[in-house]
Scaffold this active site. Structure first.
Site, mmCIF file in Angstrom:
data_model
loop_
_atom_site.group_PDB
_atom_site.id
_atom_site.type_symbol
_atom_site.label_atom_id
_atom_site.label_comp_id
_atom_site.label_asym_id
_atom_site.label_seq_id
_atom_site.Cartn_x
_atom_site.Cartn_y
_atom_site.Cartn_z
ATOM 1 N N ASN A 84 0.738 -1.395 -0.003
ATOM 2 C CA ASN A 84 -0.057 0.220 0.238
ATOM 3 C C ASN A 84 0.637 1.326 0.125
ATOM 4 O O ASN A 84 0.547 2.400 0.273
ATOM 5 C CB ASN A 84 -0.893 -0.022 1.163
ATOM 6 C CG ASN A 84 -1.913 -1.128 1.428
ATOM 7 O OD1 ASN A 84 -1.794 -2.054 2.079
ATOM 8 N ND2 ASN A 84 -2.636 -1.332 0.192
ATOM 9 N N ILE A 91 1.741 7.124 1.322
ATOM 10 C CA ILE A 91 1.343 5.824 1.924
ATOM 11 C C ILE A 91 -0.406 6.063 1.679
ATOM 12 O O ILE A 91 -0.783 7.057 1.539
ATOM 13 C CB ILE A 91 1.533 6.069 3.496
ATOM 14 C CG1 ILE A 91 2.808 5.832 3.712
ATOM 15 C CG2 ILE A 91 0.416 4.780 4.286
ATOM 16 C CD1 ILE A 91 3.210 5.960 5.283
ATOM 17 N N CYS A 92 -0.770 4.838 1.151
ATOM 18 C CA CYS A 92 -2.317 4.861 0.888
ATOM 19 C C CYS A 92 -2.956 4.302 1.938
ATOM 20 O O CYS A 92 -2.959 3.001 2.460
ATOM 21 C CB CYS A 92 -2.387 3.897 -0.533
ATOM 22 S SG CYS A 92 -3.951 3.729 -0.863
ATOM 23 N N LEU A 93 -3.784 5.304 2.836
ATOM 24 C CA LEU A 93 -4.188 5.022 3.820
ATOM 25 C C LEU A 93 -5.445 5.646 4.087
ATOM 26 O O LEU A 93 -5.679 6.702 3.982
ATOM 27 C CB LEU A 93 -3.246 5.036 5.232
ATOM 28 C CG LEU A 93 -3.612 4.539 6.559
ATOM 29 C CD1 LEU A 93 -3.951 3.146 6.588
ATOM 30 C CD2 LEU A 93 -2.793 5.073 7.751
#
Lengths: 158, 505
Positions: A84, A91-93
């Site tokens: 991710n 960051i993909c959150l």
């Protein structure tokens, strides 16, 4: 002082008062020696008894002018190996996404804890980079090997 | 030797800048308002903190879902959300509806939809909460400059605006500037020009009256010289300005002598006094316990002190307990006074900001004033008196004359009512009787008709009828049923009219 700045000062105060064990976070120093509150460096320790343990992963947190209405941008170093994390390191959150779960009430502490959680439990439904995602789904042993190599690179100093 | 650069000549103006810290307050304009967002809190509670800015609430608003935020924070958040949603909307379809002030978004904590224009979705927090946050202890905004004031947040405005000596204000002192370097006028060698200093200084350096006349009355200001003017210290010839004078004399002027009260050495520079006194004390010099209130006695040993205190030698030491008492009382009173002062200020402020409306009166303030001014005029008071008399008279009349009449009337009415009831009963009884009579009359009529019929019938038939015994008339009545029935039809109609008559009765 803008809303953003006061909030960041509060965040700094809160962090200094209490923060989770093993983490660090501090605003970077500008060239003239003063603190630049809009950019922080922080360290995320890998969880115990996981592939990630024993290392502290560095992140940079950039707070936009509209913070806390908009979320900060959090980046690992480029080419960070995680399903991710984009190749650029972003960051993909969901809690860091303005369109998704970001709320102004989320504090720095919650962000770093969220990232620590993300390390050990990636979300295969929103891949951000090809190699790590493919390996995570198909070739577990390759994935684990890569993660362990990475942990050695960011080994904790303490 | 000198505090200021050696190169600064006497009579020029130093360029000491006001030390500016990020949150320190400068009153440059009459309308400057301290920003309490920058305040440093002495104590705080997590429950009173806004989730957005993580600071105690400022002008809190509460949402329909029960969360509370600062006004500024929640509006800022809703604005960002609104912009984003309207952007995505205008991308799809090109509608440009833009009601200013109306922001639609969701609660930052639980995403309950919010519309800022609806008062039941976003409304002012109950006063008790805003009072709680206003009561929080804060430091002065100028604490980095050295102000030691602490107090409730609501007092801060008043403190920095009018009390705090560390608030930055413009000097506004007059400077005389030689205009030699500008245009050289023939005939006049140097023309003195006046100029107003616009540099900021801490308010405590200005003489008291100046801070009050800032901005009005140029005459007054001419009396004050710019405090940035450099002059020589009369004692050590160091070049100083008014701003540095106090500090210079206290801690760095080597010729500012004072006298040590213990050893009577009068060549002690002020800067060394504290240290010197400490040493003197160690060397056995003693002060009279009453030195605070003016006893100058000093001695070298405990026995001499005893002698000093005995035999009425030291009158002042006898007064000491009394003076201490007085001092305590004065302290208490001044504390109380300052408390009352603050409370008055709070009340005044809250009236201005509309928190306390009209102090419990129902009418708006202006109404009350108008009314009372009317009351106060003599003419109106006479009118009022007259009206009062009239009112009393009318009341008396009502009591004495009209009320008995009314009472009589009511009794009479009840009497009449009972009579009426009796009549109604009678009426019903009579009606019953009448019906009975009518039935009788009907039967009689039938009998009469029967008898008439009998008499008019042909004799033959009558005789046959006689012979036939009782069968004859029955048969005949059957055979003549038709003409009879014609007559019978008339009877109900007549009885109907009778009934109507009865009902009318």
């Amino acid at each position: 002082m803008s809303l953003c700045k006061t909030r960041l000062q509060e965040e700094r105060k809160l962090w200094r008062k209490d923060h989770p064990f093993g983490f660090f976070a501090k605003p970077i120093k500008a060239e003239d020696g003063s603190l630049d509150l809009t950019t922080w460096t922080a360290g995320i320790p890998g969880k115990q008894n996981t592939l990630w343990e024993g290392a502290t992963y560095p992140i940079t947190i950039t707070f936009p002018e509209e913070y806390p209405s908009k979320p900060p941008k959090v980046k690992f170093p480029a080419e960070f190996y995680h399903p991710n994390v984009y190749p650029s390191g972003t960051i993909c959150l969901s809690i860091l996404n303005e369109e998704q779960d970001w709320r102004p009430a989320i504090t720095l502490k919650q962000i770093v804890l969220g990232i620590q959680e993300l390390l050990t439990s990636p979300n295969p439904d929103s891949p951000a980079q090809e190699p790590a995602w493919r390996a995570f789904l198909k070739e577990k042993d390759v994935y684990e090997k890569k993660i362990k190599e990475q942990a050695k690179r960011y080994i904790s100093t303490t | 030797m000198s505090d200021v650069d050696g190169g600064v000549p006497v009579g020029s103006y130093s360029k000491i800048e006001l030390k500016n810290f990020s949150i320190a307050f400068n009153l440059e304009d009459q309308d400057d308002i301290p920003n309490i967002r920058n305040v440093k809190y002495k104590s705080s509670s997590d429950h009173l903190c806004c989730a957005i800015c993580q600071q105690p609430f400022i002008q809190p608003l509460t949402t329909v879902c029960g969360h509370t935020f600062c006004k500024e924070c929640i509006y800022e958040f809703l604005k960002v959300q609104h912009q984003r949603s309207s952007r995505s909307r205008t991308n799809g379809s090109d509608d440009e509806e833009e009601d200013s002030g109306r922001l639609i978004g969701s609660c930052p904590l639980d995403r309950t939809p919010l519309d800022s224009s609806k008062i039941n979705e976003l409304f002012p927090t109950p006063l008790i909460i805003s009072n709680l946050v206003d009561e929080l202890e804060v430091y002065c905004l100028n604490y980095e400059r050295g102000c030691e004031w602490t107090g409730c947040r609501w007092e801060l405005d008043h403190h920095v605006l009018s009390d705090c000596g560390y608030t930055g204000v413009a000097c506004h002192g007059y400077r005389t500037v030689d205009s030699v370097d500008k245009e050289e006028n023939e005939g006049e060698e140097t023309k003195k020009q006046t100029d107003i200093c616009k540099m900021l200084v801490e308010r405590r350096f200005l003489e008291e009256p100046r801070s009050k006349t800032v901005g009005d009355g140029d005459r007054d200001q001419e009396e004050y010289e710019c405090i940035h003017k450099v002059y020589e210290c009369t004692l050590c010839q160091a070049r100083i300005t008014k701003i540095e004078e106090g500090k210079h004399l206290q801690s760095s002027c080597p010729y500012n002598y004072t006298k040590c009260k213990l050893c009577f050495n009068d060549m002690i520079p002020m800067m060394n006094l504290a240290k010197h006194e400490e040493n003197c004390g160690k060397a056995g010099h003693l002060k009279c316990p009453a030195h605070e209130i003016g006893c100058d006695w000093v001695g070298n040993s405990d026995t001499s002190l005893e002698i000093h205190l005995q035999n009425n030698n030291c009158q002042l030491s006898k007064l000491l307990p009394y003076m201490k008492n007085l001092n305590n009382k004065i302290d208490d009173l001044s504390k109380e006074n300052s408390l009352l002062h603050r409370q008055i200020n709070k009340i005044l402020n809250s009236i201005i900001s509309g928190k306390v409306t009209n102090l419990g009166y129902h009418e708006p303030m202006e109404e009350i004033n108008r009314f009372s001014s009317e009351l106060s005029s003599i003419e109106n008071q006479d009118k009022l008196l007259f009206l009062n008399c009239e009112l009393n008279r009318l009341k008396f009349e009502l009591d004495d004359k009209i009320l008995p009449f009314v009472n009589r009337e009511t009794t009479a009415r009840s009497d009449r009512e009972s009579i009426l009831n009796g009549l109604v009963n009678d009426n019903f009884m009579m009606k019953d009787d009448l019906n009975l009579q009518r039935a009788l009359v009907n039967s009689l009529r039938k009998q009469l008709q029967f008898m008439l019929f009998k008499r008019n019938s042909p004799p033959g038939l009558q005789s046959g009828g006689l012979g036939g015994g009782m069968g004859g008339p029955i048969r005949s009545s059957v055979s003549f049923a038709e003409p009879e029935s014609v007559e019978f039809f008339d009877i109900p109609s007549s009885s109907n009219s009778e009934e109507k008559l009865n009902l009318k009765l």
